[in-house]
Design a protein around this motif. Structure first.
Motif, short mmCIF file in Angstrom:
data_model
loop_
_atom_site.label_atom_id
_atom_site.label_comp_id
_atom_site.label_asym_id
_atom_site.label_seq_id
_atom_site.Cartn_x
_atom_site.Cartn_y
_atom_site.Cartn_z
N ALA A 82 37.85 43.81 39.20
CA ALA A 82 38.77 43.18 38.25
C ALA A 82 40.18 43.74 38.43
O ALA A 82 41.17 43.01 38.37
N GLY A 83 40.26 45.06 38.67
CA GLY A 83 41.55 45.71 38.86
C GLY A 83 42.27 45.17 40.10
O GLY A 83 43.47 44.87 40.05
N GLU A 84 41.53 45.02 41.19
CA GLU A 84 42.11 44.49 42.43
C GLU A 84 42.63 43.07 42.22
O GLU A 84 43.73 42.72 42.64
N THR B 223 38.48 38.01 31.54
CA THR B 223 37.55 37.07 30.90
C THR B 223 36.28 36.84 31.73
O THR B 223 35.35 36.20 31.29
N GLU B 224 36.25 37.37 32.96
CA GLU B 224 35.09 37.15 33.82
C GLU B 224 34.20 38.39 33.88
O GLU B 224 33.02 38.34 33.57
N HIS B 225 34.77 39.51 34.30
CA HIS B 225 33.99 40.74 34.46
C HIS B 225 33.90 41.53 33.15
O HIS B 225 34.74 41.36 32.28
N VAL B 226 32.87 42.39 33.05
CA VAL B 226 32.81 43.28 31.89
C VAL B 226 32.72 44.73 32.36
O VAL B 226 32.23 45.01 33.45
N ARG B 227 33.22 45.64 31.53
CA ARG B 227 33.25 47.06 31.88
C ARG B 227 32.07 47.80 31.28
O ARG B 227 31.43 48.61 31.94
N ALA B 228 31.80 47.56 30.00
CA ALA B 228 30.78 48.35 29.30
C ALA B 228 30.18 47.52 28.17
O ALA B 228 30.84 46.61 27.65
N VAL B 229 28.96 47.81 27.82
CA VAL B 229 28.32 47.15 26.67
C VAL B 229 27.75 48.21 25.74
O VAL B 229 27.55 49.37 26.13
N LYS B 230 27.50 47.80 24.51
CA LYS B 230 26.88 48.69 23.53
C LYS B 230 25.57 49.23 24.12
O LYS B 230 24.77 48.47 24.66
N GLY B 231 25.37 50.53 24.01
CA GLY B 231 24.18 51.13 24.60
C GLY B 231 24.40 51.59 26.03
O GLY B 231 23.53 52.24 26.61
N GLY B 232 25.54 51.26 26.60
CA GLY B 232 25.85 51.65 27.98
C GLY B 232 26.66 52.94 28.04
O GLY B 232 26.58 53.79 27.15
N ALA C 56 43.54 41.68 39.45
CA ALA C 56 44.70 41.72 38.56
C ALA C 56 45.96 42.11 39.34
O ALA C 56 47.03 41.51 39.17
N HIS C 57 45.83 43.12 40.22
CA HIS C 57 46.97 43.56 41.03
C HIS C 57 47.49 42.42 41.89
O HIS C 57 48.70 42.22 41.98
N GLN C 58 46.55 41.67 42.50
CA GLN C 58 46.97 40.55 43.35
C GLN C 58 47.76 39.52 42.56
O GLN C 58 48.63 38.85 43.10
N LYS C 59 47.43 39.38 41.28
CA LYS C 59 48.15 38.40 40.45
C LYS C 59 49.42 38.99 39.83
O LYS C 59 50.08 38.33 39.04
N GLY C 60 49.70 40.26 40.12
CA GLY C 60 50.95 40.85 39.63
C GLY C 60 50.83 41.60 38.31
O GLY C 60 51.85 41.91 37.69
N TYR C 61 49.60 41.89 37.88
CA TYR C 61 49.43 42.65 36.65
C TYR C 61 49.10 44.10 37.00
O TYR C 61 48.45 44.36 38.01
N SER C 62 49.49 45.02 36.14
CA SER C 62 49.23 46.41 36.49
C SER C 62 47.85 46.87 36.03
O SER C 62 47.27 47.79 36.62
N GLN C 63 47.29 46.25 35.00
CA GLN C 63 45.97 46.68 34.50
C GLN C 63 45.27 45.48 33.88
O GLN C 63 45.89 44.46 33.62
N VAL C 64 43.98 45.66 33.58
CA VAL C 64 43.28 44.64 32.81
C VAL C 64 42.96 45.18 31.42
O VAL C 64 42.78 46.38 31.23
N TYR D 62 34.38 53.39 36.23
CA TYR D 62 35.49 53.09 37.13
C TYR D 62 35.02 52.18 38.25
O TYR D 62 35.75 51.27 38.66
N ALA D 63 33.79 52.38 38.73
CA ALA D 63 33.22 51.48 39.74
C ALA D 63 33.17 50.06 39.19
O ALA D 63 33.50 49.10 39.87
N ALA D 64 32.78 49.94 37.91
CA ALA D 64 32.65 48.63 37.27
C ALA D 64 34.01 47.94 37.13
O ALA D 64 34.06 46.72 36.97
N SER D 65 35.08 48.71 37.20
CA SER D 65 36.40 48.13 36.94
C SER D 65 37.19 47.78 38.21
O SER D 65 38.22 47.13 38.15
N MET D 66 36.69 48.23 39.38
CA MET D 66 37.46 48.10 40.63
C MET D 66 37.83 46.65 40.96
O MET D 66 38.99 46.35 41.23
#
Ligand SMILES: *Cc1c(COP(=O)(O)O)cnc(C)c1O
Length: 357
Positions: A206-208, A181-190, A210-218, A200-204
Motif C-alpha cells: 500500500a505504501g509503494e 481502501t483496498e489493503h488492511v494493516r491490522a484487525v481486532k485480535g491481531g 501511495a508513493h507512486q501516486k504522489g502521497y507520502s503515507q497511507v 510493516y510487512a503488511a503495509s509495504m
C-alpha cells in the motif's frame, strides 16, 4: 543494576559521517548494546563495537518474523548534558509487544541503564544542530535456528544508535496522505498494537502504491468495516474538529500506543482543550470537512514529532486541510514537545531522562 561489560571500538567511523546530510537511519554509531537470552534468562549484556551479526540461514526470525522494536531519541540539552525522551515508556511498550509474539520480558531498569551507558559512550555522535538528534533503536529477535513454526528458545536484545536530521528542513511541512481502501494493516485480535515487523510487512505494498501516486503515507481504516480510522502506520493520527482534539482510542488493539500520541494528549489536557479518544469514522471527517469545522489533521510519532496533513484523499475526494498550511495546534504541540526535548522549556511531567556529562 546490570554489570555491563564494554569492549571499545579501536577505529571510530565518526569522520565518515556526512553531518550536513544525515537523513534518517543512514549512519550508525561506533558501539551497540547486546544481551542474549539463553536457558530462560537474559545475560547482563555487553557494549561492543558495531559490526555485522553472525546469522545462520535457518535463523527463525528470517522465516517467521519473531521480532519487535522500539524507537526514541536523545537530544543535546541547551543546559548541557543529554536528554532522552520518555525511555521508560519505550521499555514498557517493548514488553507489551513482546507479550503478543511470545518474546520474553526485558527488565525496564536494565533497558534504561543499557541505553544510558551506550548513549554516554557514543555521545560524540549526537548532532549539535537544533532539530537533529540521536535516534535510538532497541530491538529483540529470535536467534534460534530451526524451521518448525514455534517460538524461539533464544533471543538477542540489541540497541543501535543513528544520528538523524531534523525531519523538516524548514518548519513543519504539511504532507499529502491517501486513505487506504483496498489493503488492511491490522484487525481486532491481531498484532496492530505491537511494534513488530509483521505490521510493516503488511503495509509495504500500500505504501509503494501511495508513493507512486504522489502521497507520502497511507491512512489505514479498520480492517473489518473499512469505516473507522486507525492510524498512519508509523504515526498516530489526530483531528481538530470544532476545537476538539479527536484521536482513535486504543481499545480495539489495532493501533500502536504512540508515546508522542500520549505526550500530545497530555499537553492538550494540561491546556484545557477538549480531548476525545474514541472511534472516528472517515464519514465524520468528510462531513466536518464539508461543514468547515475540520481545522487540523496531523500525525504524531517520534521521527517527525508532529506531521501536519495538508491533503487527505479518500477515493475520488480530495480534502484540503487548513489551506495546506500548518495549524496553530500542530505548531504549539511541536514547539512545546521539542522545547522540552532540548531542555529549552520546563518539563512538568518529568518526561526527560537526563544524562550529566
Ligand atoms: C512507532 C509507531 C508509531 C509512533 O509511536 P511513537 O512512540 O510516538 O514514536 C505509531 N504507529 C506505529 C505503527 C508505530 O510503529
Amino acid at each position: 543494576m546490570a554489570n555491563i561489560n564494554t569492549i571499545l571500538e579501536k577505529s571510530t567511523k565518526i569522520n565518515s559521517v556526512d553531518w550536513d546530510n544525515l537523513r534518517f537511519g543512514v549512519f550508525f554509531s561506533d558501539h551497540i548494546f547486546m544481551s542474549d537470552y539463553e536457558d530462560g534468562k537474559w545475560d547482563e549484556g555487553n557494549i561492543i563495537p558495531y559490526d555485522s551479526l553472525d546469522l545462520e540461514p535457518a535463523n527463525c526470525t528470517l522465516h517467521y518474523g519473531q521480532t519487535i522494536f522500539e524507537g526514541l531519541k536523545a537530544f543535546p540539552s541547551v543546559k548541557g548534558g543529554i536528554n532522552i525522551f520518555r525511555p521508560e515508556m519505550n521499555a514498557k511498550r517493548m514488553n507489551k509487544s513482546a507479550e503478543l509474539i511470545c518474546i520474553p520480558q526485558y527488565d525496564v531498569d536494565n533497558f534504561i541503564q543499557a541505553l544510558r551507558e551506550l548513549v554516554k559512550l557514543d555521545q560524540d555522535w549526537i548532532p549539535k544542530k537544533r532539530g537533529e538528534s540521536l535516534y535510538i533503536r532497541p530491538f529483540v529477535f529470535g536467534s534460534g535456528n530451526f524451521l518448525g513454526v514455534s517460538a524461539s528458545k533464544s533471543y538477542k536484545f540489541i540497541i543501535i544508535l543513528s544520528p538523524v536530521a531534523s525531519y523538516y528542513a524548514e518548519g513543519l511541512n504539511p504532507v499529502k496522505i491517501i486513505v487506504e481502501t483496498e489493503h488492511v494493516r491490522a484487525v481486532k485480535g491481531g498484532l496492530g498494537s505491537a511494534k513488530t515487523a509483521a505490521n510493516y510487512a503488511a503495509s509495504m505494498l500500500a505504501g509503494e502504491k501511495a508513493h507512486q501516486k504522489g502521497y507520502s503515507q497511507v491512512l489505514w481504516l479498520d480492517g473489518v468495516e473499512r469505516k473507522y480510522i486507525d492510524e498512519v502506520g508509523a504515526m498516530n493520527i489526530m483531528f481538530v474538529i470544532n476545537d476538539e482534539l479527536i484521536t482513535p482510542s486504543l481499545d480495539k488493539g489495532t493501533i500502536l500506543a504512540g508515546i508522542t500520541r500520549d505526550s500530545v494528549l497530555t499537553l492538550a489536557r494540561d491546556w484545557g482543550m477538549k480531548v476525545s479518544e474514541r472511534e472516528i469514522s472517515i464519514d465524520e471527517v468528510r462531513e466536518a470537512h464539508k461543514k468547515g469545522t475540520l481545522t487540523e489533521v496531523f500525525g504524531t510519532g517520534t521521527a517527525a514529532v508532529i506531521s501536519p496533513v495538508g491533503l487527505l484523499n479518500y477515493k475520488t475526494e480530495n480534502m484540503i486541510i487548513n489551506d495546506m498550511k500548518i495549524g496553530k495546534y500542530a505548531q504549539k504541540f511541536y514547539d512545546t514537545i521539542t522545547g522540552i526535548q532540548y531542555g529549552e522549556i520546563e518539563d512538568p511531567h518529568n518526561w526527560i531522562e537526563h544524562i550529566k556529562l
